[in-house]
Enzyme design. Structure first.
Site, PDB file in Angstrom:
ATOM      1  N   TYR A   6       0.766  -1.244   0.000  1.00 40.97           N
ATOM      2  CA  TYR A   6       0.000   0.000   0.000  1.00 40.97           C
ATOM      3  C   TYR A   6       0.803   1.304   0.000  1.00 40.97           C
ATOM      4  O   TYR A   6       0.221   2.379  -0.145  1.00 40.97           O
ATOM      5  CB  TYR A   6      -0.986  -0.001   1.167  1.00 40.97           C
ATOM      6  CG  TYR A   6      -2.063  -1.047   0.951  1.00 40.97           C
ATOM      7  CD1 TYR A   6      -3.058  -0.852   0.011  1.00 40.97           C
ATOM      8  CD2 TYR A   6      -2.053  -2.250   1.648  1.00 40.97           C
ATOM      9  CE1 TYR A   6      -4.027  -1.806  -0.223  1.00 40.97           C
ATOM     10  CE2 TYR A   6      -3.029  -3.219   1.428  1.00 40.97           C
ATOM     11  CZ  TYR A   6      -4.004  -2.986   0.490  1.00 40.97           C
ATOM     12  OH  TYR A   6      -4.964  -3.945   0.246  1.00 40.97           O
ATOM     13  N   PHE A  46     -11.068  -4.585  10.753  1.00 41.34           N
ATOM     14  CA  PHE A  46     -12.240  -4.206   9.956  1.00 41.34           C
ATOM     15  C   PHE A  46     -12.017  -4.572   8.506  1.00 41.34           C
ATOM     16  O   PHE A  46     -10.932  -4.980   8.121  1.00 41.34           O
ATOM     17  CB  PHE A  46     -12.538  -2.696  10.082  1.00 41.34           C
ATOM     18  CG  PHE A  46     -11.411  -1.780   9.686  1.00 41.34           C
ATOM     19  CD1 PHE A  46     -11.277  -1.338   8.372  1.00 41.34           C
ATOM     20  CD2 PHE A  46     -10.457  -1.361  10.618  1.00 41.34           C
ATOM     21  CE1 PHE A  46     -10.236  -0.463   8.000  1.00 41.34           C
ATOM     22  CE2 PHE A  46      -9.418  -0.511  10.260  1.00 41.34           C
ATOM     23  CZ  PHE A  46      -9.308  -0.066   8.954  1.00 41.34           C
TER      24      PHE A  46
HETATM   25  C1  COA Z   1      -2.934  -7.827  -3.131  1.00 44.91           C
HETATM   26  C2  COA Z   1      -3.893  -7.855  -4.312  1.00 44.91           C
HETATM   27  C3  COA Z   1      -5.231  -7.217  -3.887  1.00 44.91           C
HETATM   28  C4  COA Z   1      -3.259  -7.040  -5.433  1.00 44.91           C
HETATM   29  O1  COA Z   1      -4.169  -6.913  -6.507  1.00 44.91           O
HETATM   30  P1  COA Z   1      -3.643  -6.650  -8.008  1.00 44.91           P
HETATM   31  O2  COA Z   1      -4.836  -6.335  -8.829  1.00 44.91           O
HETATM   32  O3  COA Z   1      -2.779  -7.772  -8.414  1.00 44.91           O
HETATM   33  O4  COA Z   1      -2.776  -5.349  -7.819  1.00 44.91           O
HETATM   34  P2  COA Z   1      -2.347  -4.349  -8.987  1.00 44.91           P
HETATM   35  O5  COA Z   1      -2.195  -5.111 -10.260  1.00 44.91           O
HETATM   36  O6  COA Z   1      -3.255  -3.179  -9.012  1.00 44.91           O
HETATM   37  O7  COA Z   1      -0.920  -3.930  -8.449  1.00 44.91           O
HETATM   38  C5  COA Z   1      -0.505  -2.601  -8.362  1.00 44.91           C
HETATM   39  C6  COA Z   1       0.952  -2.585  -7.976  1.00 44.91           C
HETATM   40  O8  COA Z   1       1.098  -3.124  -6.668  1.00 44.91           O
HETATM   41  C7  COA Z   1       2.020  -4.207  -6.690  1.00 44.91           C
HETATM   42  N1  COA Z   1       1.537  -5.228  -5.769  1.00 44.91           N
HETATM   43  C8  COA Z   1       0.305  -5.732  -5.702  1.00 44.91           C
HETATM   44  N2  COA Z   1       0.227  -6.658  -4.732  1.00 44.91           N
HETATM   45  C9  COA Z   1       1.445  -6.728  -4.176  1.00 44.91           C
HETATM   46  C10 COA Z   1       1.995  -7.494  -3.125  1.00 44.91           C
HETATM   47  N3  COA Z   1       1.261  -8.400  -2.455  1.00 44.91           N
HETATM   48  N4  COA Z   1       3.286  -7.306  -2.792  1.00 44.91           N
HETATM   49  C11 COA Z   1       4.038  -6.396  -3.469  1.00 44.91           C
HETATM   50  N5  COA Z   1       3.556  -5.635  -4.477  1.00 44.91           N
HETATM   51  C12 COA Z   1       2.287  -5.795  -4.827  1.00 44.91           C
HETATM   52  C13 COA Z   1       1.993  -4.715  -8.118  1.00 44.91           C
HETATM   53  O9  COA Z   1       3.168  -5.386  -8.438  1.00 44.91           O
HETATM   54  C14 COA Z   1       1.826  -3.446  -8.888  1.00 44.91           C
HETATM   55  O10 COA Z   1       3.099  -2.798  -9.000  1.00 44.91           O
HETATM   56  P3  COA Z   1       3.499  -1.930 -10.289  1.00 44.91           P
HETATM   57  O11 COA Z   1       2.497  -0.814 -10.341  1.00 44.91           O
HETATM   58  O12 COA Z   1       4.878  -1.502  -9.984  1.00 44.91           O
HETATM   59  O13 COA Z   1       3.368  -2.865 -11.455  1.00 44.91           O
HETATM   60  C15 COA Z   1      -4.149  -9.299  -4.815  1.00 44.91           C
HETATM   61  O14 COA Z   1      -2.947  -9.876  -5.240  1.00 44.91           O
HETATM   62  C16 COA Z   1      -4.788 -10.197  -3.767  1.00 44.91           C
HETATM   63  O15 COA Z   1      -6.004 -10.296  -3.703  1.00 44.91           O
HETATM   64  N6  COA Z   1      -3.945 -10.840  -2.908  1.00 44.91           N
HETATM   65  C17 COA Z   1      -4.453 -11.735  -1.858  1.00 44.91           C
HETATM   66  C18 COA Z   1      -5.319 -11.006  -0.829  1.00 44.91           C
HETATM   67  C19 COA Z   1      -4.633  -9.792  -0.270  1.00 44.91           C
HETATM   68  O16 COA Z   1      -3.491  -9.820   0.127  1.00 44.91           O
HETATM   69  N7  COA Z   1      -5.384  -8.670  -0.217  1.00 44.91           N
HETATM   70  C20 COA Z   1      -4.924  -7.456   0.371  1.00 44.91           C
HETATM   71  C21 COA Z   1      -5.703  -7.304   1.632  1.00 44.91           C
HETATM   72  S1  COA Z   1      -5.100  -5.987   2.611  1.00 44.91           S
END
Ligand code: COA
Length: 431
Positions: A139, A431
């Site tokens: 984030y 939350f």
């Molecule tokens: C984490 C999650 C929501 C990311 O969704 P996503 O659609 O793949 O994210 P995006 O494609 O918009 O990624 C945006 C950027 O964040 C980075 N990023 C996303 N998830 C990441 C992670 N877990 N660790 C490191 N970087 C991450 C991407 O590499 C990308 O980087 P870039 O802009 O340099 O290419 C998804 O992988 C997921 O559902 N993971 C399991 C549940 C989870 O962890 N949810 C978060 C709850 S707080």
């Protein structure tokens, strides 16, 4: 990375889901279940979720490839309150349930949903957004900084003895039935308004807490004990589960503390003393406790409490720099120009933060004057770092030494002194 076989953007559409539309809610629950590695929700679980998210904003991204319509990504947000130093609660956009199916990850779906939510929140006048990050690297790029920390602890009951100068345990204790959460909610509300970093728990949160069972706030063996002061007013409670165990015939039970909230030191001591005295239990384990827990200070042997690991908990995203800086109060005084850079272009600005001793209130906290300015900055910092500093849980000196903010050592020290707060910010609420 090659993008073969992936759906083209026109196949994706975004909707807002009404939690009372059971079919839509069931589809919305699929990505979170898969992404969070959970079992499929039961009917009862779905009903729990429906009640918990009523009134929240539920975003769904649908993939309509091959004539199907599947929800492949979700985001949830709701209006809440966050307590800031010296000023009590302020409004916050609370963000949660950010999930993307593994088949659709790293295509910008989270970026799209989260950016839209932050733009909306800013447009509606929120100075802050908050979330709990499952993984720390996600984030920062969206401007969130870790603002509170929490720790686990283990209390060895055999070593618990209270110091003679600890606050006396006056008042009384009673077990309360599962559904009677009104007094717990009132105690929590008083406590969270005084604790920087805490967010509000709404009626739905307490209603869910009252339904005990596997996977809930309290399991089937759970208990809640309420403390009343000598006038009979509720001023603390502890909620816990137990697991029984023994070594041979020697009892070796564990108490799993889910929540302990007290509005007075006396109630706090009484609750811990009670927990440590329960027969057949050898240790209490607790997660997500404050890093400045009072308990070790009350004990003859402070090492009866073992703490760690310490992790970040609440992440803050400043959406309005002058608004966020003006929302809290300050204990020091001084003037600094801060230039805040925002990679998403939502909140970047240069402001003069002026805290003058003569504006001190009776309680010692000072209202700041915050104005936008063209002056040269004393400190240049990303908006995520401002989120980390705002509640007083992170030192500007550490961020300057780590190269995360640009400032002379003297300016970093001045900012650290301004932002300091007497208590570590703590958020005890998921939350
Ligand atoms: C984490 C999650 C929501 C990311 O969704 P996503 O659609 O793949 O994210 P995006 O494609 O918009 O990624 C945006 C950027 O964040 C980075 N990023 C996303 N998830 C990441 C992670 N877990 N660790 C490191 N970087 C991450 C991407 O590499 C990308 O980087 P870039 O802009 O340099 O290419 C998804 O992988 C997921 O559902 N993971 C399991 C549940 C989870 O962890 N949810 C978060 C709850 S707080």
């Amino acid at each position: 990375m090659q993008d073969t076989g992936r759906p083209a953007p026109p196949q994706l559409r975004t909707t807002q889901v009404d939690p009372d539309d059971r079919q839509a809610l069931r589809a919305w629950a699929v990505p979170s279940r898969t992404a969070f590695l959970e079992a499929a929700p039961t009917e009862e679980g779905l009903e729990d979720r429906r009640r918990a998210v009523r009134g929240h904003r539920l975003t769904a991204v649908h993939d309509t490839v091959a004539g199907e319509d599947r929800v492949v990504a979700t985001l949830r947000s709701f209006d809440s309150e966050l307590t800031v130093p010296g000023a009590g609660p302020v409004s916050v956009d609370a963000v949660s349930t950010a999930t993307v199916l593994p088949t659709h990850r790293r295509r910008g779906l989270l970026s799209r949903m989260l950016t839209a939510d932050l733009e909306r929140a800013r447009g509606e006048g929120h100075a802050l957004a908050a979330l709990i990050a499952l993984e720390a690297p996600i984030y920062g790029r969206f401007g969130f900084g870790a603002a509170t920390r929490a720790t686990s602890l283990v209390l060895d009951h055999a070593r618990v003895a209270f110091r003679p100068d600890a606050p006396a345990a006056t008042g009384s204790l009673e077990f309360v039935p599962a559904r009677r959460t009104d007094e717990l909610a009132a105690v929590h509300d008083t406590a969270r308004r005084a604790r920087p970093g805490a967010i509000a728990r709404d009626a739905a949160w307490w209603e869910a807490a009252g339904r005990r069972g596997e996977g809930r706030w309290l399991g089937p063996r759970g208990h809640v004990v309420l403390h009343r002061d000598e006038q009979g007013t509720a001023d603390g409670y502890a909620a816990y589960d137990v697991s029984d165990d023994s070594v041979g015939r020697v009892p070796n039970g564990t108490l799993h503390l889910r929540d302990l909230t007290a509005t007075t030191p006396s109630a706090y001591r009484a609750l811990w003393e009670f927990l440590a005295s329960i027969d057949l239990v050898r240790v209490t384990r607790a997660a997500d406790r404050p890093v400045d827990e009072l308990l070790p200070h009350l004990l003859v042997d402070p090492r009866a409490v073992q703490t760690g690991p310490v992790d970040d908990f609440l992440w803050l995203r400043v959406l309005d720099v002058p608004g966020a800086l003006a929302a809290r109060r300050y204990l020091g005084c001084g003037t600094l120009v801060l230039r805040v850079a925002d990679p998403l272009g939502l909140a970047g600005s240069t402001v003069r933060l002026h805290v003058a001793a003569q504006r001190c209130g009776a309680d010692g906290w000072v209202c700041p004057e915050v104005t936008t300015t063209d002056a040269e900055p004393d400190v240049v910092l990303p908006v995520a770092e401002l989120g980390s500093l705002l509640l007083g849980g992170t030192s500007a000196v550490a961020l300057q030494r780590a190269g995360r903010i640009e400032a002379t050592p003297a300016a970093a020290q001045a900012l650290a002194t301004l932002m300091a707060a007497p208590e570590q910010p703590w958020c005890p609420t998921w939350f």
